[in-house]
Design an enzyme around this catalytic site. Structure first.
Site, PDB file in Angstrom:
ATOM      1  N   ALA A   1      -2.600  -6.388  -0.197  1.00  0.00           N
ATOM      2  CA  ALA A   1      -3.242  -7.287  -0.199  1.00  0.00           C
ATOM      3  C   ALA A   1      -3.540  -7.856   1.267  1.00  0.00           C
ATOM      4  O   ALA A   1      -4.569  -8.936   1.568  1.00  0.00           O
ATOM      5  CB  ALA A   1      -2.320  -8.749  -1.073  1.00  0.00           C
ATOM      6  N   HIS A   2      -2.564  -7.595   1.997  1.00  0.00           N
ATOM      7  CA  HIS A   2      -2.740  -8.206   3.411  1.00  0.00           C
ATOM      8  C   HIS A   2      -3.758  -7.405   4.274  1.00  0.00           C
ATOM      9  O   HIS A   2      -3.923  -7.753   5.252  1.00  0.00           O
ATOM     10  CB  HIS A   2      -1.177  -7.963   4.204  1.00  0.00           C
ATOM     11  CG  HIS A   2      -0.973  -6.444   4.865  1.00  0.00           C
ATOM     12  ND1 HIS A   2      -1.197  -6.095   5.922  1.00  0.00           N
ATOM     13  CD2 HIS A   2      -0.489  -5.425   4.142  1.00  0.00           C
ATOM     14  CE1 HIS A   2      -0.852  -4.857   6.084  1.00  0.00           C
ATOM     15  NE2 HIS A   2      -0.064  -4.537   4.913  1.00  0.00           N
TER      16      HIS A   2
ATOM     17  N   GLY B   1       0.905  -1.215  -0.243  1.00  0.00           N
ATOM     18  CA  GLY B   1       0.107   0.165   0.047  1.00  0.00           C
ATOM     19  C   GLY B   1       0.679   1.277  -0.009  1.00  0.00           C
ATOM     20  O   GLY B   1       0.683   2.285  -0.644  1.00  0.00           O
TER      21      GLY B   1
ATOM     22  N   GLN C   1      -8.508   0.304   2.897  1.00  0.00           N
ATOM     23  CA  GLN C   1      -9.450  -0.526   3.877  1.00  0.00           C
ATOM     24  C   GLN C   1     -10.634  -0.716   3.276  1.00  0.00           C
ATOM     25  O   GLN C   1     -11.575  -1.381   3.865  1.00  0.00           O
ATOM     26  CB  GLN C   1      -9.773   0.570   4.957  1.00  0.00           C
ATOM     27  CG  GLN C   1      -8.369   0.988   6.074  1.00  0.00           C
ATOM     28  CD  GLN C   1      -7.984  -0.104   6.640  1.00  0.00           C
ATOM     29  OE1 GLN C   1      -8.910  -1.184   6.967  1.00  0.00           O
ATOM     30  NE2 GLN C   1      -6.861  -0.272   7.096  1.00  0.00           N
TER      31      GLN C   1
ATOM     32  N   CYS D   1       1.405   3.082  13.167  1.00  0.00           N
ATOM     33  CA  CYS D   1       2.672   3.888  13.006  1.00  0.00           C
ATOM     34  C   CYS D   1       2.853   4.760  14.272  1.00  0.00           C
ATOM     35  O   CYS D   1       4.010   5.213  14.701  1.00  0.00           O
ATOM     36  CB  CYS D   1       2.572   4.696  11.794  1.00  0.00           C
ATOM     37  SG  CYS D   1       1.778   3.866  10.588  1.00  0.00           S
TER      38      CYS D   1
HETATM   39  C1  LIG Z   1      -2.333  -0.130   5.801  1.00  0.00           C
HETATM   40  C2  LIG Z   1      -2.605   0.938   5.251  1.00  0.00           C
HETATM   41  C3  LIG Z   1      -1.749   1.513   4.446  1.00  0.00           C
HETATM   42  C4  LIG Z   1      -0.374   1.068   4.137  1.00  0.00           C
HETATM   43  O1  LIG Z   1      -0.151  -0.238   3.549  1.00  0.00           O
HETATM   44  P1  LIG Z   1       1.163  -0.898   3.620  1.00  0.00           P
HETATM   45  O2  LIG Z   1       0.873  -2.341   2.872  1.00  0.00           O
HETATM   46  O3  LIG Z   1       1.327  -1.331   4.903  1.00  0.00           O
HETATM   47  O4  LIG Z   1       2.272  -0.297   3.101  1.00  0.00           O
HETATM   48  C5  LIG Z   1      -2.074   2.774   3.584  1.00  0.00           C
HETATM   49  N1  LIG Z   1      -3.282   3.271   3.932  1.00  0.00           N
HETATM   50  C6  LIG Z   1      -4.240   2.757   4.697  1.00  0.00           C
HETATM   51  C7  LIG Z   1      -5.659   3.472   4.976  1.00  0.00           C
HETATM   52  C8  LIG Z   1      -4.015   1.696   5.540  1.00  0.00           C
HETATM   53  O5  LIG Z   1      -4.828   1.045   6.173  1.00  0.00           O
END
Ligand SMILES: *Cc1c(COP(=O)(O)O)cnc(C)c1O
Length: 388
Positions: free
Chosen positions: A204-205, A73, A183, A329
């Protein structure tokens, strides 16, 4: 995940779906192949890559060529924001707009543009319910605006933004629009035509796929300066040998998430409404952060007067309950959430807020266990640190 754990942190990451793992296995356990190789091993990898790209394009309602696979992401978001901004700078476009409640991947990518690349930025405010006002966007757009980035649904509160409306305003002014939709899968429609977005980021996660693989949708013709330079992979938009297993996993997980969306939303809504109603009824001086209806059913962000989130998280963890202060974070530090502050909460209110995020394996029984435990824990903390 160990049996005894009550996991309420699906917004941070989700467990890998066994069906997704099964689809990935041929590319994990044997030879995955390099999709750029001319021989048959490479061709098999290329076939898997092409198939995955088609599956993702089908869910998003776009052309396979408009899909770029990335390392997650944050990478998709950085590529969208920095890549488009840098490409448009040559045309005198040196201004970007976003919102005050974005994920740090967006906010810090914009900080980078301001600090190192000579851009100016405007962050749109949100109201107490966490929503951006489209009129504020209209007023913020200037002749130099290159790009607007507003998230689809917030990762701390679940609040949903009026993306189609915001994108339409951008297009009236000839400005490109990106959305961090990380999300959204499994809960909100992802059709990029209906949303009207030019760029959209996923990872993906967050939908039962593997970690470390993401997607950037880019509408055909969108200008972009690649941020990772090297080989000609991904139509020269993102260099590096493709993570075939991860990409196959992402495509499989996204297809499942979309297929089960209606059922998933229904299941989550029942559970989260029970949690919200139960807490508000049983715990005095508690409140729900963010709009009650215009939100993802998976995320419940609750505030409790006179408590410190960190202390409550520790007590919950001792009982095997995993929750979060909102943004992963910032946990570990005592900084109040920038999202809750932007919504007008005081630092004390923000520091007394906690996010429970639900998912596929959340049961009604788990919600009841939580509802039985929470009032005591909150009372315990209030007893040792009475409100001034
Ligand atoms: C988790 C998240 C990200 C970051 O995604 P990663 O795969 O951890 O880099 C960005 N934006 C939102 C809204 C998220 O929940």
């Amino acid at each position: 995940m160990p049996e005894h754990l009550l996991y309420f942190d699906y917004a941070a990451t989700t467990p890998l779906d066994p069906c997704v793992l099964e689809a990935m296995m041929p590319f994990l356990s044997g030879m995955s192949g390099n999709a750029s190789s001319i021989h048959q091993v490479g061709r098999a990898a290329l076939q898997a890559l092409d198939d995955a790209r088609e599956q993702v394009a089908f869910v998003l309602g776009c052309q396979p060529k408009e899909i770029v696979f990335t390392g997650g992401g944050s990478e998709s978001i950085n590529l969208a924001i920095k890549g488009v901004a840098m490409a448009l700078r040559a045309h005198g476009k040196t201004h970007v707009i976003s919102s005050a409640v974005e994920h740090h991947a967006v906010l810090h990518a914009i900080d980078y543009l301001v600090e190192y690349e000579g851009f100016r930025a405007t962050l749109l405010p949100v109201d107490r319910s966490g929503r951006v006002n489209p009129a504020d966007l209209s007023a913020a757009i200037r002749h130099e605006t290159a790009l607007v980035s507003v998230m689809y649904a917030n990762n701390e509160t679940g609040v949903i933004q009026p993306i189609a409306e915001l994108a339409a305003i951008c297009h009236e002014h000839g400005v490109l629009f990106h959305t961090d939709a990380v999300q959204a899968p499994g809960q909100l429609p992802l059709d990029v035509q209906a949303l009207g977005v030019d760029l959209l980021s996923l990872t993906a996660h967050k939908f039962y796929g593997p970690q470390g693989v993401g997607v950037l949708y880019m509408r055909r013709g969108t200008p972009l300066v690649p941020q990772i330079n090297g080989g000609a992979q991904e139509r020269r938009r993102r260099a590096g040998t493709e993570n075939i297993a991860g990409i196959v996993g992402l495509a499989t997980a996204l297809t499942i998430a979309e297929r089960e969306r209606a059922q998933y939303v229904h299941q989550l809504r029942t559970l989260s409404e029970r949690l919200i109603g139960g807490v508000l009824q049983r715990i005095p001086h508690s409140w729900l952060n963010g709009d009650r209806t215009c939100r993802l059913p998976s995320i419940v962000n609750l505030g409790f007067a006179c408590i410190e989130t960190e202390s409550l998280l520790l007590l919950l963890d001792q009982r095997g309950i995993c929750a979060s202060s909102g943004s992963a974070c910032t946990s570990g530090s005592l900084e109040p959430s920038h999202v809750l502050l932007a919504m007008g909460l005081s630092p004390e209110e923000a520091n007394g807020s906690i996010r429970f995020s639900l998912g596929r394996h959340t049961t009604a029984e788990q919600i009841e266990t939580l509802l039985e435990l929470l009032p005591d824990l909150v009372a315990q903390l209030r007893a040792v640190a009475p409100c001034a």
